[in-house]
Design an enzyme around this catalytic site. Structure first.
Site, mmCIF file in Angstrom:
data_model
loop_
_atom_site.group_PDB
_atom_site.id
_atom_site.type_symbol
_atom_site.label_atom_id
_atom_site.label_comp_id
_atom_site.label_asym_id
_atom_site.label_seq_id
_atom_site.Cartn_x
_atom_site.Cartn_y
_atom_site.Cartn_z
ATOM 1 N N TYR A 147 -4.972 -12.652 -5.584
ATOM 2 C CA TYR A 147 -5.620 -13.446 -4.532
ATOM 3 C C TYR A 147 -4.979 -13.072 -3.207
ATOM 4 O O TYR A 147 -3.754 -13.077 -3.079
ATOM 5 C CB TYR A 147 -5.405 -14.935 -4.818
ATOM 6 C CG TYR A 147 -5.976 -15.865 -3.769
ATOM 7 C CD1 TYR A 147 -7.358 -16.045 -3.645
ATOM 8 C CD2 TYR A 147 -5.136 -16.577 -2.910
ATOM 9 C CE1 TYR A 147 -7.878 -16.914 -2.687
ATOM 10 C CE2 TYR A 147 -5.657 -17.446 -1.962
ATOM 11 C CZ TYR A 147 -7.031 -17.607 -1.860
ATOM 12 O OH TYR A 147 -7.545 -18.468 -0.917
ATOM 13 N N ASP A 242 0.830 -7.343 -0.776
ATOM 14 C CA ASP A 242 0.681 -8.718 -0.317
ATOM 15 C C ASP A 242 1.887 -9.490 -0.858
ATOM 16 O O ASP A 242 1.921 -9.863 -2.032
ATOM 17 C CB ASP A 242 -0.646 -9.277 -0.859
ATOM 18 C CG ASP A 242 -0.806 -10.763 -0.581
ATOM 19 O OD1 ASP A 242 0.183 -11.411 -0.190
ATOM 20 O OD2 ASP A 242 -1.920 -11.275 -0.789
ATOM 21 N N LYS A 270 3.877 -17.780 4.309
ATOM 22 C CA LYS A 270 4.620 -18.858 3.632
ATOM 23 C C LYS A 270 6.077 -18.976 4.103
ATOM 24 O O LYS A 270 6.343 -19.603 5.112
ATOM 25 C CB LYS A 270 4.522 -18.690 2.115
ATOM 26 C CG LYS A 270 3.034 -18.729 1.647
ATOM 27 C CD LYS A 270 2.881 -19.064 0.203
ATOM 28 C CE LYS A 270 1.488 -18.822 -0.331
ATOM 29 N NZ LYS A 270 0.611 -19.965 -0.370
HETATM 30 N N1 HOZ Z 1 -2.022 -19.031 -2.428
HETATM 31 C C1 HOZ Z 1 -2.059 -20.437 -2.553
HETATM 32 C C2 HOZ Z 1 -2.375 -20.784 -3.953
HETATM 33 N N2 HOZ Z 1 -1.783 -19.927 -4.838
HETATM 34 C C3 HOZ Z 1 -2.994 -21.001 -1.582
HETATM 35 C C4 HOZ Z 1 -3.070 -22.470 -1.613
HETATM 36 C C5 HOZ Z 1 -4.420 -22.933 -1.200
HETATM 37 O O1 HOZ Z 1 -5.403 -22.200 -1.385
HETATM 38 O O2 HOZ Z 1 -4.488 -24.045 -0.715
#
Ligand code: HOZ
Length: 432
Positions: A147, A242, A270
């Site tokens: 993701y 990433d 983050k």
């Molecule tokens: N990458 C985060 C979840 N693994 C994002 C959190 C979100 O989408 O709120």
């Protein structure tokens, strides 16, 4: 077991549903896949989080990763309060931005120059634009279950909320936009070789989470990252890591330091914002000079390099640079892993635990999990039962199988012991 009283959260969720789509500002928060209702959080301190009903939990969501020092860390708060006095945003350059960029360049051998953004999604989508602009090619390779935020061309077979809601992608993404995204299985180097051969000279970049955390934690197979580096270099394809989750979490220098593989572009987020909205991407001077105002690739942002986020990031890096920090995280995480394994074994649960450093996922299957197809074999119904039992026992886990548990420096041995003890009970109830 006494039932969890969350009346105020329930009322607030009803209210939220009137004004916010689905009652939330991000789908993974909705508790939909665990068939629950989201908690409304009032405050957090150290390793603990408190909801509006006064319930206290040991928190392993850690705001989905950034809170590696623990919530409301006094030194971060002090720093931010100091910077706040000067104003909140100027839309102009500050000395603080240089300080953070210098720190990132010092820590990451792959980065000679940085561009800050306000979110991880912006960082990854800008990195792709940069890669396309620099290589003058259009196709990208992305891996199933990875993701990279919610830019259109990443929303195919993606992890995180897309995996959580069990949907193949998103409506509103024209086929035209994803026609240049090649989706391959993670950890399958042959598939990459074949794609590179088939689309010879058309691929701008390969993007991946070097250690995916968005299909649950999945480890790269031995040599996989090095092989990717070799293939991309040989074929003039940029390798984009990433490291929005893994950066500063697996080590100060992220996964690239741990696996000793240097990508062309690194995306961060983050932790580098110390809990404030942030993103960044960087690479060699040659590549970064393609960005406007130096080069033809345009990318911008009013709040990019925001002084509050940047100051929290600088302080976080300073605190993480102290001796023994990552050893301490490893010790705590290892203790948690061992305890969870013992609990799962003694309760005869079919499980697979993947962990690296302070990222861990328990899957409810006894199969080894090293790609998205395997991750999807985990029994998500059992996960949701386990999740709910743990919540009742005061342990706040991600409300989705396809995420990570994050251990922070604020987690005490006592927190971890309590988590393991709760797991014994929750596992027993889960497999009843
Ligand atoms: N990458 C985060 C979840 N693994 C994002 C959190 C979100 O989408 O709120």
């Amino acid at each position: 077991m006494k039932s969890l009283k969350i009346e105020k959260s329930i009322t607030l969720f009803e209210e939220a549903n009137k004004y916010l789509a689905g009652g939330v500002n991000s789908p993974v928060r909705s508790f939909k896949s665990v068939k629950g209702r989201p908690l409304f959080i009032k405050n957090a301190l150290g390793s603990h989080i408190f909801d509006v009903d006064g319930n206290e939990y040991i928190d392993y969501v850690a705001s989905w990763g950034p809170i590696i020092l623990g919530h409301a860390h006094p030194e971060i708060l002090r720093e931010v309060k100091q910077v706040l006095k000067n104003g909140t945003s100027f839309g102009a350059s500050t000395e603080l931005e240089i300080d953070l960029a210098k720190k990132i360049v010092d820590i990451y051998p792959s980065i000679e120059m940085v561009r800050m953004t306000s979110s991880g999604t912006e960082a990854t989508m800008s990195a792709i634009r940069l890669a396309r602009g620099y290589t003058k090619k259009d196709k990208i390779i992305k891996f199933e279950g990875c993701y990279h935020g919610h830019a259109d061309y990443f929303l195919v077979e993606a992890g995180s909320g897309i995996a959580t809601l069990n949907i193949p992608g998103s409506a509103g993404v024209p086929d035209n936009v994803i026609k240049d995204t090649l989706i391959l299985p993670f950890n399958d180097i042959i598939a990459v070789k074949e794609a590179v051969k088939e689309y010879n000279n058309e691929i701008a970049a390969v993007i991946l989470e070097p250690v995916p955390g968005n299909m649950g934690v999945v480890l790269p197979k031995d040599g996989y990252l090095k092989d990717l580096r070799e293939i991309t270099k040989e074929n003039d394809i940029l390798l984009i890591f990433d490291e929005i989750i893994t950066g500063l979490r697996l080590s100060l220098g992220g996964a690239q330091k741990v696996f000793n593989v240097i990508p062309d572009i690194t995306c961060l987020g983050k932790i580098i914002g110390g809990g404030f909205p942030v993103g960044a991407y960087g690479g060699s001077i040659e590549i970064m000079e393609s960005l406007a105002p130096l080069g033809p690739v345009y990318q911008a942002g009013t709040l990019s390099g925001n002084p509050i986020a940047v100051s929290a990031g600088i302080k976080t890096i300073e605190l993480l640079s102290r001796e023994g920090i990552y050893e301490e995280l490893e010790e705590k995480s290892n203790m948690l892993e061992r305890g969870l394994r013992q609990a799962a074994e003694s309760c005869k649960v079919n499980y697979c635990i993947n962990r690296i450093g302070s990222m861990l996922t328990i899957f409810f299957t006894k199969e080894e999990i090293n790609d998205y197809q395997n991750a999807k074999k985990s029994n998500t119904i059992l996960y949701s039962i386990y999740f709910k039992k743990m919540l009742k026992l005061g342990i706040y886990l991600a409300p989705s199988q396809f995420e990570a548990m994050f251990i922070s420096l604020a987690h005490s041995k006592d927190d971890i012991e309590k988590t393991i003890e709760a797991s014994y009970y929750a596992f027993k109830e889960t497999i009843k």
